[in-house]
Design a protein around this motif. Structure first.
Motif, short mmCIF file in Angstrom:
data_model
loop_
_atom_site.label_atom_id
_atom_site.label_comp_id
_atom_site.label_asym_id
_atom_site.label_seq_id
_atom_site.Cartn_x
_atom_site.Cartn_y
_atom_site.Cartn_z
N GLY A 1 37.30 81.66 30.67
CA GLY A 1 37.58 82.67 29.65
C GLY A 1 38.53 82.20 28.57
N LEU A 2 38.73 83.09 27.61
CA LEU A 2 39.62 82.81 26.49
C LEU A 2 41.08 82.78 26.93
N LEU A 3 41.43 83.72 27.82
CA LEU A 3 42.79 83.80 28.36
C LEU A 3 42.72 83.67 29.87
N VAL A 4 43.54 82.80 30.42
CA VAL A 4 43.57 82.60 31.87
C VAL A 4 44.85 83.25 32.42
N ASN A 5 44.65 84.25 33.29
CA ASN A 5 45.77 84.96 33.92
C ASN A 5 46.76 85.52 32.90
N SER A 6 46.23 86.22 31.90
CA SER A 6 47.09 86.79 30.87
C SER A 6 47.26 88.29 31.09
N GLN A 7 48.45 88.79 30.76
CA GLN A 7 48.72 90.21 30.87
C GLN A 7 48.18 90.98 29.66
N ASP B 1 32.86 89.28 30.75
CA ASP B 1 33.71 88.51 31.66
C ASP B 1 35.15 89.02 31.67
N MET B 2 35.61 89.58 30.54
CA MET B 2 36.98 90.06 30.46
C MET B 2 37.22 91.30 31.31
#
Length: 319
Positions: A16-22, A84-85
């Motif tokens: 994904g675009l962000l990995v483990n992001s809040q 996916d998000m």
């Protein structure tokens, strides 16, 4: 249970675009809004060019092709990213990944060529205005558009089968939000140096041809504009050409970074940011750049809007 165990051996996992992001929720809303805005803006552009006879010119025909490409471009990557998000499973099948690579390569290649042809169209319009209806007649425009699509499809047919034949026997985690070729190649458990050289040569050629056309066209345009005595004529020429040059700079700049700069310049984070910019943001910017600075397009939009408002008032009165 890990994601690798959930999927089959022929699945990839898009990290994904962000990995483990809040901030996933906020980013999702932003990307969804950009996606809707991009598709809507491009569809409106296509619609206006079709219904307003004043826009039935070679320049706007080519611009409609650009809007079609941008619509397909953003629809190739963003819907899967959005799914996916909000999904726990971020798998993409081997076949789906290959289809995404093919569509992506084809559309990018087609847009490369189309932007070059649009520069040629501006050259003819500015430097040979009297011969413009002959040099850019309907048949020629159709052939140019078909040539752009054909050139892009060659890129897709050349690159996709080779990359999908590599063995992928290690990690299936693609550190990207879609199946971009450099990110997929990192997972191949085989020597990909020959393929990477082929891809580099292919990208250089696909950039060199349109960039040569653009450089030659705008050099001649600048000479012609410099000789113009009419200030209004100069302003009109600069306005039209600057819109095209803005789009060219954004799109080609991102492509050069992704496919032509050495690996020492790349990191997964940088690659994803650049890819997000030209796969998500650029398709939204293109119609805005052309429409906001173009009186013909804004005039056509106001005309259609006025018609719709009048029709609505008549319908309300009848009720």
């Amino acid at each position: 249970m890990s994601a690798e165990n959930i999927t089959s051996s022929f699945d990839f996992i898009l990290l994904g675009l962000l990995v483990n992001s809040q901030a996933t929720g906020v980013v999702f809303v932003i990307i969804f809004a950009i996606f809707v805005a991009a598709v809507t803006a491009n569809m409106i552009m296509i619609f206006l060019i079709q219904v307003d006879f004043r826009l039935h010119t070679p320049m706007y025909f080519l611009l409609s092709q650009l809007s079609i490409m941008d619509t397909l471009f953003i629809c190739t990557t963003v819907p899967k990213l959005l799914i996916d998000m909000v999904s726990k499973e971020k798998a993409i099948s081997f076949v789906a990944c290959g289809i995404q690579i093919f569509l992506y390569a084809t559309i990018v290649g087609s847009e490369f060529f189309l932007l070059g042809l649009m520069a040629y169209d501006r050259y003819v319009a500015v430097c040979n205005p009297l011969r413009y209806p002959v040099l850019m007649n309907k048949k020629v425009c159709l052939l140019l558009a078909a040539g752009a699509w054909f050139g892009g499809s060659l890129d897709g047919f050349l690159l996709t089968p080779i990359i999908m034949k590599f063995p992928y026997c290690g990690s299936r985690n693609i550190n990207h939000f879609f199946c971009e070729i450099p990110a997929v190649l990192k997972l191949a458990c085989a020597d990909t140096s020959l393929y990477e050289t082929l891809m580099y040569i292919c990208c250089v050629l696909m950039l060199l041809i349109p960039i040569s056309i653009i450089s030659a066209s705008y050099s001649l345009i600048l000479l012609t504009v410099h000789r113009m005595r009419s200030a209004e004529g100069r302003k009109k020429a600069f306005t039209t050409c600057s819109s095209h040059l803005t789009v060219v700079s954004i799109f080609y700049g991102a492509a050069i970074y992704t496919y032509m700069l050495p690996q020492s310049f790349h990191t997964p984070e940088k690659d994803k940011v650049v890819s997000a910019f030209y796969t998500i943001v650029t398709p939204m910017l293109n119609p805005l750049i052309y429409s906001l600075r173009n009186k013909d397009v804004t005039g056509a939009f106001k005309k259609i809007f006025a018609r719709c408002s009048s029709a609505q008032k008549v319908a309300t009165t009848d009720i």
